[in-house]
Scaffold this active site. Structure first.
Site, PDB file in Angstrom:
ATOM      1  N   PHE A 128       0.835  -1.102   0.056  1.00  0.00           N
ATOM      2  CA  PHE A 128       0.035  -0.021   0.022  1.00  0.00           C
ATOM      3  C   PHE A 128       0.781   1.213  -0.081  1.00  0.00           C
ATOM      4  CE2 PHE A 128      -4.686   0.477   1.669  1.00  0.00           C
ATOM      5  CZ  PHE A 128      -5.219  -0.293   0.527  1.00  0.00           C
TER       6      PHE A 128
ATOM      7  N   GLN B 251      -7.806  14.263   3.867  1.00  0.00           N
ATOM      8  CA  GLN B 251      -7.282  13.638   2.945  1.00  0.00           C
ATOM      9  C   GLN B 251      -7.905  13.626   1.561  1.00  0.00           C
ATOM     10  OE1 GLN B 251      -6.404   9.252   3.268  1.00  0.00           O
ATOM     11  NE2 GLN B 251      -4.392   9.703   3.284  1.00  0.00           N
TER      12      GLN B 251
ATOM     13  N   HIS C  66      -8.167  11.783  -1.659  1.00  0.00           N
ATOM     14  CA  HIS C  66      -7.673  10.365  -2.204  1.00  0.00           C
ATOM     15  C   HIS C  66      -7.419  10.481  -3.678  1.00  0.00           C
ATOM     16  CE1 HIS C  66      -7.353   6.175  -3.436  1.00  0.00           C
ATOM     17  NE2 HIS C  66      -7.486   5.981  -2.134  1.00  0.00           N
TER      18      HIS C  66
ATOM     19  N   LEU D   1     -14.524   5.691  -4.858  1.00  0.00           N
ATOM     20  CA  LEU D   1     -13.280   5.518  -4.731  1.00  0.00           C
ATOM     21  C   LEU D   1     -12.684   4.276  -5.642  1.00  0.00           C
ATOM     22  CD1 LEU D   1     -10.673   5.435  -2.854  1.00  0.00           C
ATOM     23  CD2 LEU D   1     -11.481   3.570  -1.699  1.00  0.00           C
TER      24      LEU D   1
ATOM     25  N   GLU E  59      -6.669   2.426  -3.590  1.00  0.00           N
ATOM     26  CA  GLU E  59      -5.454   2.169  -3.710  1.00  0.00           C
ATOM     27  C   GLU E  59      -5.116   1.013  -4.104  1.00  0.00           C
ATOM     28  OE1 GLU E  59      -3.737   4.693  -0.825  1.00  0.00           O
ATOM     29  OE2 GLU E  59      -2.004   3.546  -0.476  1.00  0.00           O
TER      30      GLU E  59
ATOM     31  N   ARG F  91      -0.426   9.467  -0.410  1.00  0.00           N
ATOM     32  CA  ARG F  91      -1.820  10.180  -1.130  1.00  0.00           C
ATOM     33  C   ARG F  91      -1.515  11.631  -1.253  1.00  0.00           C
ATOM     34  NH1 ARG F  91      -6.524   6.624   1.803  1.00  0.00           N
ATOM     35  NH2 ARG F  91      -5.920   4.607   1.158  1.00  0.00           N
TER      36      ARG F  91
ATOM     37  N   HIS G 292     -11.849  12.193   1.260  1.00  0.00           N
ATOM     38  CA  HIS G 292     -11.826  10.619   1.431  1.00  0.00           C
ATOM     39  C   HIS G 292     -11.752  10.440   3.013  1.00  0.00           C
ATOM     40  CE1 HIS G 292     -11.240   6.318   1.042  1.00  0.00           C
ATOM     41  NE2 HIS G 292     -10.021   6.253   1.466  1.00  0.00           N
TER      42      HIS G 292
ATOM     43  N   ARG H 179      -2.967  10.412   6.152  1.00  0.00           N
ATOM     44  CA  ARG H 179      -3.137   9.036   6.595  1.00  0.00           C
ATOM     45  C   ARG H 179      -2.652   7.794   5.658  1.00  0.00           C
ATOM     46  NH1 ARG H 179      -7.184   4.745   6.069  1.00  0.00           N
ATOM     47  NH2 ARG H 179      -8.265   5.997   4.321  1.00  0.00           N
TER      48      ARG H 179
HETATM   49  C1  LIG Z   1     -14.904   4.130  -0.114  1.00  0.00           C
HETATM   50  C2  LIG Z   1     -13.906   4.019   1.132  1.00  0.00           C
HETATM   51  C3  LIG Z   1     -12.983   3.060   1.230  1.00  0.00           C
HETATM   52  C4  LIG Z   1     -12.125   3.036   2.289  1.00  0.00           C
HETATM   53  N1  LIG Z   1     -11.164   2.044   2.410  1.00  0.00           N
HETATM   54  C5  LIG Z   1     -10.265   1.868   3.382  1.00  0.00           C
HETATM   55  C6  LIG Z   1      -9.152   0.697   3.715  1.00  0.00           C
HETATM   56  O1  LIG Z   1      -9.030  -0.107   2.507  1.00  0.00           O
HETATM   57  N2  LIG Z   1      -8.662   0.436   4.616  1.00  0.00           N
HETATM   58  C7  LIG Z   1      -8.674   1.575   5.674  1.00  0.00           C
HETATM   59  O2  LIG Z   1      -8.032   1.460   6.552  1.00  0.00           O
HETATM   60  N3  LIG Z   1      -9.690   2.468   5.701  1.00  0.00           N
HETATM   61  C8  LIG Z   1     -10.312   2.539   4.517  1.00  0.00           C
HETATM   62  N4  LIG Z   1     -11.640   3.535   4.781  1.00  0.00           N
HETATM   63  C9  LIG Z   1     -11.597   4.444   5.713  1.00  0.00           C
HETATM   64  C10 LIG Z   1     -12.259   3.429   6.859  1.00  0.00           C
HETATM   65  O3  LIG Z   1     -13.485   2.787   6.080  1.00  0.00           O
HETATM   66  C11 LIG Z   1     -13.141   4.199   7.765  1.00  0.00           C
HETATM   67  O4  LIG Z   1     -12.237   5.204   8.434  1.00  0.00           O
HETATM   68  C12 LIG Z   1     -13.605   3.208   8.864  1.00  0.00           C
HETATM   69  O5  LIG Z   1     -14.468   2.035   8.441  1.00  0.00           O
HETATM   70  C13 LIG Z   1     -14.485   4.129   9.919  1.00  0.00           C
HETATM   71  O6  LIG Z   1     -14.843   3.006  10.979  1.00  0.00           O
HETATM   72  P1  LIG Z   1     -15.810   3.820  11.801  1.00  0.00           P
HETATM   73  O7  LIG Z   1     -16.284   2.519  12.650  1.00  0.00           O
HETATM   74  O8  LIG Z   1     -14.962   4.862  12.726  1.00  0.00           O
HETATM   75  O9  LIG Z   1     -16.987   4.570  11.518  1.00  0.00           O
HETATM   76  P2  LIG Z   1     -18.227   4.048  10.451  1.00  0.00           P
HETATM   77  O10 LIG Z   1     -18.051   2.904  10.032  1.00  0.00           O
HETATM   78  O11 LIG Z   1     -18.381   5.361   9.410  1.00  0.00           O
HETATM   79  O12 LIG Z   1     -19.345   4.102  11.398  1.00  0.00           O
HETATM   80  C14 LIG Z   1     -20.182   5.130  11.886  1.00  0.00           C
HETATM   81  C15 LIG Z   1     -21.235   4.672  12.541  1.00  0.00           C
HETATM   82  O13 LIG Z   1     -21.975   5.788  13.298  1.00  0.00           O
HETATM   83  C16 LIG Z   1     -23.277   5.978  13.049  1.00  0.00           C
HETATM   84  N5  LIG Z   1     -23.760   7.279  13.122  1.00  0.00           N
HETATM   85  C17 LIG Z   1     -23.233   8.442  12.430  1.00  0.00           C
HETATM   86  N6  LIG Z   1     -23.732   9.353  12.828  1.00  0.00           N
HETATM   87  C18 LIG Z   1     -24.673   8.898  13.869  1.00  0.00           C
HETATM   88  C19 LIG Z   1     -25.657   9.593  14.825  1.00  0.00           C
HETATM   89  N7  LIG Z   1     -25.808  11.173  14.718  1.00  0.00           N
HETATM   90  N8  LIG Z   1     -26.448   9.035  15.588  1.00  0.00           N
HETATM   91  C20 LIG Z   1     -26.365   7.848  15.464  1.00  0.00           C
HETATM   92  N9  LIG Z   1     -25.606   6.969  14.708  1.00  0.00           N
HETATM   93  C21 LIG Z   1     -24.632   7.530  14.078  1.00  0.00           C
HETATM   94  C22 LIG Z   1     -23.327   5.276  11.428  1.00  0.00           C
HETATM   95  O14 LIG Z   1     -24.749   5.118  11.093  1.00  0.00           O
HETATM   96  C23 LIG Z   1     -22.517   4.093  11.509  1.00  0.00           C
HETATM   97  O15 LIG Z   1     -23.216   3.063  12.270  1.00  0.00           O
HETATM   98  C24 LIG Z   1     -12.153   3.644   3.443  1.00  0.00           C
HETATM   99  C25 LIG Z   1     -13.022   4.589   3.411  1.00  0.00           C
HETATM  100  C26 LIG Z   1     -13.918   4.780   2.092  1.00  0.00           C
HETATM  101  C27 LIG Z   1     -14.946   6.043   2.158  1.00  0.00           C
END
Ligand SMILES: Cc1cc2nc3c(=O)[nH]c(=O)nc-3n(C[C@H](O)[C@H](O)[C@H](O)COP(=O)(O)OP(=O)(O)OC[C@H]3O[C@@H](n4cnc5c(N)ncnc54)[C@H](O)[C@@H]3O)c2cc1C
Length: 596
Positions: A133, A247, A249, A269, A272, A303, A367, A401
């Protein structure tokens, strides 16, 4: 009389009260992993809530992989090099202690996920496979094809269900119940039936995602990553940190926006992993332009470097008709691409493009917000009992990141915060009487009034205006004049946001109307931080201050000022441990030529 009418009329609206020791707001990888730790450590009344169904958090969109120094292919890799790479690419703005926490834990966390059934891609002899990566010294990114996030969340949800963790779906939290010193619960509503909800909780773990969707070209779902997590914590008395670091992307889909089949994919997306598996970038003149910007690391440079290089090619007229450049992996055979990048291959195939035969068009897209809620080493904010983890928290990624580090952070800090809360929590507690009158009832009133608002401005149009403002004024290239102008437009948008035409409480329009409030907070912090930081570092590039200034190795903190408005403070970054400093001094870096 409906509860909305009752509230508007000054009556007491109906609501449900839910008492729990720990409320986890967010059902993504971070929330799920923290809840598993809490349950395993004996907290038997944890509740996980999210805005969607519990298997449907934004984490499922993560594609390319999750980092941890397993050394499957490169035994020289270890946690100190992982930490050093993270600090280097974070331009030394990361909190070294948090980085070390993630890097140290990850090998064990990846193996634990394996035991819980995660569908990793494997080497021929059955080991967890690891891929290159960008900007990492070794192959450190474990993956499940190009659907790593989905596989990770499936694994965590299965585990959570196995040990009986309850979830409540389709709940939106609009305000935390806090006196600025301690958190006591949260207020929100059931998105399916519109009923008001009050959660009375001993501790809250905020795992509500980030703020990258405050830009109009973004990789997120439109209804996630609108800044809910950071804005909720800020409003409750917590501080935000380093919000100016967003960031971009390098490879979002660049499409013909007049084509209805393609238009919805704009900015989405292109993982990567396409570059990790050998994808090459060409401009419209057929030049492999990364030779100009990064002759050693080429497409696998960090990135921010690749995104700025692409932006420059486009700005200087060497872009495609759709405003992008070409990403080409067609020198790999079709079988390889379909095995390593199945989702990408399918997506383009459905749109009539065969990645094994022709290039795809890409351009930078918003991103990930490296900033977020300021927390201590346990994930606790400055508000007692309030924790923030995953994409909501700040500190691990610094100014930029590394791909694969975000999923790593979700599980590592899920465990850290879960363990800490498990040690400290002592039942649901009780919301102080004055907070019912001063905060909860006014919040019911605000929600009811918002649902009844029949103002001038369309909610979607205001969201789009805000996102366009951020792209135009706080995008990849920034300067003082444009950022200040952005703040002025933002203040006009606040006026519009107070005069919205909103639908009923169960409508999408209502959800976005609430989101606008969160987005305004996040946007203001990004703009103010970007004005304040008079240097260029990582993802923050100031054309009027193009150099990195060593005196700016400081984090910027945002909090509510005593006299109203947002106040800004800065503090120097701490030093890494001797072990990580030694790895930094060693100066490991990816030998790009081994990829050829
Ligand atoms: C397209 C894409 C590809 C990616 N690929 C990678 C990768 O390959 N590797 C990597 O390390 N990272 C990657 N990332 C980043 C990574 O996916 C995220 O940073 C990570 O999944 C975030 O997880 P989280 O549990 O913090 O939040 P999330 O998975 O975003 O979960 C947030 C939760 O909070 C809830 N929520 C939000 N607001 C409220 C509210 N007001 N009230 C109640 N509930 C709420 C949502 O419904 C959800 O359940 C990618 C991101 C994207 C967008």
């Amino acid at each position: 009389m409906s509860e909305q009418e009752a509230a508007t009329a000054g009556g007491s609206p109906e609501y449900d009260q839910i008492d729990v020791s720990v409320l986890v707001i967010g059902a993504g990888a971070a929330g799920a992993r923290s809840a598993i730790t809490l349950a395993e450590q004996g907290v038997d009344d944890v509740l996980v809530i999210g805005k969607r169904n519990h298997g449907d958090a934004h984490t499922t969109w993560a594609r390319g992989g999750i980092n941890g120094a397993l050394g499957t292919h490169d035994p020289e890799d270890d946690w100190t090099v992982h930490a050093a790479d993270t600090l280097t690419e974070g331009h030394l703005l990361n909190d070294p202690e948090k980085v070390e926490t993630v890097a140290k834990q990850m090998p064990a966390r990846l193996r634990e996920l394996d035991e819980w059934g995660m569908a990793y891609s494997r080497t021929d002899d059955g080991e967890i496979d690891q891929r290159y990566f960008g900007a990492q010294s070794f192959r450190r990114t474990a993956f499940a094809g190009d659907h790593t996030g989905e596989s990770l969340l499936d694994t965590l949800v299965d585990r959570a269900q196995e040990i009986g963790i309850p979830y409540r779906e389709n709940v939106m939290i609009t305000k935390l119940v806090s006196d600025g010193e301690r958190v006591y619960g949260a207020v929100g509503f059931d998105m399916e039936n519109g009923r008001f909800l009050v959660f009375n909780a001993g501790s809250i773990i905020l795992a509500a995602g980030g703020y990258a969707a405050i830009y109009n070209r973004h990789t997120s779902r439109d209804d996630e990553n609108n800044g809910d997590g950071p804005a909720l914590a800020y409003d409750a008395g917590g501080s935000l940190m380093d919000m100016e670091f967003v960031q971009f992307h390098p490879t979002g889909m660049a499409v013909d926006e007049d084509e209805p089949d393609w238009e919805p994919w704009s900015g989405r997306l292109v993982t990567e992993a396409v570059r990790g598996e050998g994808g090459r970038l060409f401009n419209a003149d057929g030049e492999r332009f990364m030779e100009r910007y990064s002759p050693d690391q080429m497409e696998l440079d960090a990135r921010d470097v690749v995104a700025r290089s692409i932006a420059k090619e486009i700005a200087e007229g060497r872009g495609t008709e759709n405003g992008g450049v070409y990403l080409d992996i067609s020198h790999r055979d079709s079988e390889f691409i379909q095995e390593r990048l199945p989702r990408m291959y399918e997506r383009f195939a459905e749109l009539g493009v065969d990645m094994a035969a022709e290039p795809v068009e890409v351009a930078p897209t918003s991103h990930y917000g490296m900033g977020g809620v300021a927390v201590d080493r346990h994930g606790e904010t400055g508000v007692d009992g309030l924790y923030a983890i995953g994409e909501t928290m700040a500190g691990v990624h610094g100014a930029n990141r590394l791909g694969g580090n975000s999923l790593a952070e979700t599980v590592a800090f899920g465990v850290v915060a879960g363990s800490r809360v498990a040690e400290q929590v002592d039942g649901p507690g009780e919301i102080p009487t004055e907070l019912w009158a001063d905060l909860i009832e006014p919040q019911f009133d605000d929600l009811a009034q918002l649902a009844a608002r029949d103002g001038t401005y369309d909610v979607t149009e205001v969201v789009t205006e805000l996102q366009s403002l951020m792209w135009a004024h706080a995008g990849i290239l920034r300067d003082e004049e444009s950022l200040q102008a952005g703040l002025e437009v933002l203040s006009e948008l606040r006026t519009k946001a107070a005069d919205l035409d909103v639908g009923p409480i169960t409508s999408d329009s209502f959800e976005f109307a609430v989101d606008i409030g969160f987005m305004l907070t996040a946007a203001e912090a990004v703009l103010r931080g970007a004005v304040e930081r008079t240097e260029s570092r990582g993802a923050h590039y100031r054309t009027d201050h193009p150099e990195t200034d060593p005196d700016w190795q400081r984090n910027i903190y945002f909090s509510t000022s005593d006299i109203g408005g947002m106040s800004i403070d800065t503090e120097p970054v701490a030093s890494p441990s001797d072990a990580v400093q030694a790895a930094l001094d060693e100066g490991y870096e990816l030998d790009y030529h081994q990829l050829e």
